[in-house]
Design a protein around this motif. Structure first.
Motif, PDB file in Angstrom:
ATOM      1  N   MET A   1       0.851  -1.170   0.000  1.00  0.00           N
ATOM      2  CA  MET A   1       0.000   0.000   0.000  1.00  0.00           C
ATOM      3  C   MET A   1       0.901   1.238   0.000  1.00  0.00           C
ATOM      4  SD  MET A   1      -3.171   1.035   2.501  1.00  0.00           S
ATOM      5  CE  MET A   1      -2.405   0.508   3.984  1.00  0.00           C
ATOM      6  N   THR A   2       0.677   2.135  -0.950  1.00  0.00           N
ATOM      7  CA  THR A   2       1.501   3.331  -1.058  1.00  0.00           C
ATOM      8  C   THR A   2       1.035   4.436  -0.121  1.00  0.00           C
ATOM      9  OG1 THR A   2       0.180   4.134  -2.903  1.00  0.00           O
ATOM     10  CG2 THR A   2       2.146   2.833  -3.435  1.00  0.00           C
ATOM     11  N   SER A   3      -0.240   4.477   0.199  1.00  0.00           N
ATOM     12  CA  SER A   3      -0.764   5.441   1.166  1.00  0.00           C
ATOM     13  C   SER A   3      -2.007   4.847   1.803  1.00  0.00           C
ATOM     14  CB  SER A   3      -1.103   6.779   0.490  1.00  0.00           C
ATOM     15  OG  SER A   3      -2.413   6.767  -0.034  1.00  0.00           O
ATOM     16  N   PHE A   4      -2.494   5.488   2.831  1.00  0.00           N
ATOM     17  CA  PHE A   4      -3.702   5.036   3.515  1.00  0.00           C
ATOM     18  C   PHE A   4      -4.865   4.959   2.539  1.00  0.00           C
ATOM     19  CE2 PHE A   4      -7.528   5.510   6.029  1.00  0.00           C
ATOM     20  CZ  PHE A   4      -7.274   4.748   7.153  1.00  0.00           C
ATOM     21  N   TRP A   5      -4.914   5.859   1.575  1.00  0.00           N
ATOM     22  CA  TRP A   5      -6.046   6.013   0.666  1.00  0.00           C
ATOM     23  C   TRP A   5      -5.863   5.270  -0.659  1.00  0.00           C
ATOM     24  CZ3 TRP A   5      -9.989   7.523   3.284  1.00  0.00           C
ATOM     25  CH2 TRP A   5      -9.811   8.354   4.390  1.00  0.00           C
ATOM     26  N   THR A   6      -4.808   4.472  -0.784  1.00  0.00           N
ATOM     27  CA  THR A   6      -4.582   3.700  -2.004  1.00  0.00           C
ATOM     28  C   THR A   6      -4.510   2.225  -1.653  1.00  0.00           C
ATOM     29  OG1 THR A   6      -3.352   5.523  -2.994  1.00  0.00           O
ATOM     30  CG2 THR A   6      -3.061   3.351  -3.995  1.00  0.00           C
ATOM     31  N   GLY A   7      -5.314   1.443  -2.358  1.00  0.00           N
ATOM     32  CA  GLY A   7      -5.314  -0.001  -2.161  1.00  0.00           C
ATOM     33  C   GLY A   7      -4.805  -0.706  -3.397  1.00  0.00           C
ATOM     34  N   LYS A   8      -5.174  -1.963  -3.541  1.00  0.00           N
ATOM     35  CA  LYS A   8      -4.740  -2.747  -4.701  1.00  0.00           C
ATOM     36  C   LYS A   8      -5.466  -2.314  -5.970  1.00  0.00           C
ATOM     37  CE  LYS A   8      -3.792  -6.740  -1.837  1.00  0.00           C
ATOM     38  NZ  LYS A   8      -4.401  -7.933  -1.265  1.00  0.00           N
ATOM     39  N   ARG A   9      -6.762  -2.012  -5.848  1.00  0.00           N
ATOM     40  CA  ARG A   9      -7.571  -1.690  -7.015  1.00  0.00           C
ATOM     41  C   ARG A   9      -7.945  -0.216  -7.121  1.00  0.00           C
ATOM     42  NH1 ARG A   9      -9.891  -5.572  -4.390  1.00  0.00           N
ATOM     43  NH2 ARG A   9      -9.716  -7.694  -5.059  1.00  0.00           N
ATOM     44  N   VAL A  10      -8.119   0.445  -5.970  1.00  0.00           N
ATOM     45  CA  VAL A  10      -8.645   1.812  -5.995  1.00  0.00           C
ATOM     46  C   VAL A  10      -7.817   2.775  -5.161  1.00  0.00           C
ATOM     47  CG1 VAL A  10     -11.026   1.039  -6.378  1.00  0.00           C
ATOM     48  CG2 VAL A  10     -10.246   1.506  -4.049  1.00  0.00           C
ATOM     49  N   ARG A  11      -7.981   4.030  -5.528  1.00  0.00           N
ATOM     50  CA  ARG A  11      -7.442   5.139  -4.748  1.00  0.00           C
ATOM     51  C   ARG A  11      -8.614   6.049  -4.446  1.00  0.00           C
ATOM     52  NH1 ARG A  11      -4.905  10.532  -5.714  1.00  0.00           N
ATOM     53  NH2 ARG A  11      -5.582  10.424  -7.870  1.00  0.00           N
ATOM     54  N   LEU A  12      -8.748   6.442  -3.196  1.00  0.00           N
ATOM     55  CA  LEU A  12      -9.785   7.401  -2.824  1.00  0.00           C
ATOM     56  C   LEU A  12      -9.154   8.781  -2.828  1.00  0.00           C
ATOM     57  CD1 LEU A  12     -11.629   5.560   0.087  1.00  0.00           C
ATOM     58  CD2 LEU A  12     -12.005   5.414  -2.383  1.00  0.00           C
ATOM     59  N   ARG A  13      -9.852   9.734  -3.435  1.00  0.00           N
ATOM     60  CA  ARG A  13      -9.325  11.094  -3.542  1.00  0.00           C
ATOM     61  C   ARG A  13     -10.466  12.078  -3.511  1.00  0.00           C
ATOM     62  NH1 ARG A  13     -10.712  13.009  -8.394  1.00  0.00           N
ATOM     63  NH2 ARG A  13     -10.711  11.716 -10.257  1.00  0.00           N
ATOM     64  N   GLY A  14     -10.122  13.324  -3.321  1.00  0.00           N
ATOM     65  CA  GLY A  14     -11.121  14.379  -3.363  1.00  0.00           C
ATOM     66  C   GLY A  14     -11.727  14.496  -4.754  1.00  0.00           C
ATOM     67  N   ILE A  15     -12.940  15.012  -4.800  1.00  0.00           N
ATOM     68  CA  ILE A  15     -13.617  15.235  -6.076  1.00  0.00           C
ATOM     69  C   ILE A  15     -13.011  16.468  -6.735  1.00  0.00           C
ATOM     70  CG2 ILE A  15     -15.827  15.844  -7.142  1.00  0.00           C
ATOM     71  CD1 ILE A  15     -17.141  14.166  -4.842  1.00  0.00           C
ATOM     72  N   GLU A  16     -12.687  16.335  -8.008  1.00  0.00           N
ATOM     73  CA  GLU A  16     -12.096  17.418  -8.791  1.00  0.00           C
ATOM     74  C   GLU A  16     -13.136  18.003  -9.745  1.00  0.00           C
ATOM     75  OE1 GLU A  16      -9.215  18.663  -8.294  1.00  0.00           O
ATOM     76  OE2 GLU A  16      -8.273  17.120  -7.066  1.00  0.00           O
ATOM     77  N   PRO A  17     -12.980  19.265 -10.142  1.00  0.00           N
ATOM     78  CA  PRO A  17     -13.949  19.867 -11.065  1.00  0.00           C
ATOM     79  C   PRO A  17     -14.149  19.068 -12.352  1.00  0.00           C
ATOM     80  CG  PRO A  17     -12.534  21.564 -10.148  1.00  0.00           C
ATOM     81  CD  PRO A  17     -11.979  20.227  -9.694  1.00  0.00           C
ATOM     82  N   ASP A  18     -13.100  18.435 -12.865  1.00  0.00           N
ATOM     83  CA  ASP A  18     -13.220  17.674 -14.113  1.00  0.00           C
ATOM     84  C   ASP A  18     -13.952  16.345 -13.952  1.00  0.00           C
ATOM     85  OD1 ASP A  18     -11.936  19.671 -15.525  1.00  0.00           O
ATOM     86  OD2 ASP A  18      -9.967  18.696 -15.431  1.00  0.00           O
ATOM     87  N   ASP A  19     -14.327  15.969 -12.735  1.00  0.00           N
ATOM     88  CA  ASP A  19     -15.033  14.714 -12.507  1.00  0.00           C
ATOM     89  C   ASP A  19     -16.510  14.788 -12.874  1.00  0.00           C
ATOM     90  OD1 ASP A  19     -12.693  13.563 -11.516  1.00  0.00           O
ATOM     91  OD2 ASP A  19     -13.201  14.008  -9.424  1.00  0.00           O
ATOM     92  N   TRP A  20     -16.998  15.939 -13.266  1.00  0.00           N
ATOM     93  CA  TRP A  20     -18.432  16.126 -13.494  1.00  0.00           C
ATOM     94  C   TRP A  20     -19.010  15.139 -14.499  1.00  0.00           C
ATOM     95  CZ3 TRP A  20     -20.594  17.585 -18.164  1.00  0.00           C
ATOM     96  CH2 TRP A  20     -19.715  18.052 -19.145  1.00  0.00           C
ATOM     97  N   THR A  21     -18.250  14.760 -15.524  1.00  0.00           N
ATOM     98  CA  THR A  21     -18.796  13.847 -16.531  1.00  0.00           C
ATOM     99  C   THR A  21     -19.054  12.461 -15.944  1.00  0.00           C
ATOM    100  OG1 THR A  21     -16.566  13.324 -17.310  1.00  0.00           O
ATOM    101  CG2 THR A  21     -17.757  15.045 -18.502  1.00  0.00           C
ATOM    102  N   ALA A  22     -18.235  12.030 -15.014  1.00  0.00           N
ATOM    103  CA  ALA A  22     -18.458  10.739 -14.369  1.00  0.00           C
ATOM    104  C   ALA A  22     -19.751  10.770 -13.563  1.00  0.00           C
ATOM    105  CB  ALA A  22     -17.279  10.382 -13.474  1.00  0.00           C
ATOM    106  N   PHE A  23     -20.040  11.881 -12.920  1.00  0.00           N
ATOM    107  CA  PHE A  23     -21.247  11.966 -12.094  1.00  0.00           C
ATOM    108  C   PHE A  23     -22.511  11.979 -12.940  1.00  0.00           C
ATOM    109  CE2 PHE A  23     -17.995  12.963  -9.060  1.00  0.00           C
ATOM    110  CZ  PHE A  23     -18.428  12.243  -7.963  1.00  0.00           C
ATOM    111  N   ILE A  24     -22.428  12.469 -14.159  1.00  0.00           N
ATOM    112  CA  ILE A  24     -23.569  12.356 -15.078  1.00  0.00           C
ATOM    113  C   ILE A  24     -23.846  10.875 -15.338  1.00  0.00           C
ATOM    114  CG2 ILE A  24     -24.306  12.689 -17.478  1.00  0.00           C
ATOM    115  CD1 ILE A  24     -22.979  15.424 -17.416  1.00  0.00           C
TER     116      ILE A  24
END
Length: 185
Positions: A1-24
């Motif tokens: 594990m590279t950080s508390f928020w990074t696992g084998k498959r996913v990384r948890l991070r803050g929402i960025e302005p460019d993420d809007w298309t994923a939320f649609i």
């Protein structure tokens, strides 16, 4: 594990302005699942929401995080805590993964990371999850994580022209520790 928020498959991070298309896409997926129906939001509405989320200050106990696939860098979902009561020691959580990213272990890994943080770092005692009674996949997912059905609110929510039951699921911190190692993600 590279950080508390990074696992084998996913990384948890803050929402960025460019993420809007994923939320649609996530909103369209949720509507297809037969969950709560909301009026359509414009692309500008999603852009503004993502921009607001990116700039929002966290209160420490209630927040949303983007779920990013480690191998592709693509946002595949969102996980977050809400309705936290630090005095009583409980919170609720929610998770959404895009339809084309389900059944790949992303949601489970993201939820375990979130719960590990809330139980071990924020010292909460209990986590709750609300699941529509007709959503068998979500009920099975919660049980697989170690959640226990604590009750059913009959005809609690109204959508798709009728009332639906809501199942209340719960997990205590010691139950989490029994099901998941503290280094697991």
């Amino acid at each position: 594990m590279t950080s508390f928020w990074t696992g084998k498959r996913v990384r948890l991070r803050g929402i960025e302005p460019d993420d809007w298309t994923a939320f649609i896409r996530f909103a369209a997926d949720e509507e297809r699942l037969g969950d709560l129906l909301h009026p359509p939001r414009s692309a500008d509405g999603y852009r503004a929401w993502a921009k607001d989320q990116a700039a929002a200050k966290s209160d420490g106990d209630c927040f949303q995080l983007a779920i990013e696939a480690v191998d592709t860098g693509q946002i595949v979902g969102v996980v977050g805590s809400h309705h936290a009561d630090p005095r009583a020691g409980w919170f609720e959580y929610g998770v959404t993964v895009g339809a084309d990213h389900r059944r790949k272990g992303y949601a489970a890994e993201a939820v375990v990371m979130l719960l590990r943080f809330m139980f071990a770092e924020r010292r909460f005692h209990k986590c709750g999850a609300r699941v529509f009674a007709h959503n068998e996949a979500s009920l099975a997912f919660q049980r697989g994580l170690g959640f226990i059905e604590e009750g059913r609110l009959r005809d609690q929510v109204f959508f798709a022209g009728r009332h639906h039951d809501l199942v209340m699921m719960g997990m205590l911190a010691d139950e989490f520790a029994q099901h998941h190692s503290m280094s697991e993600a």
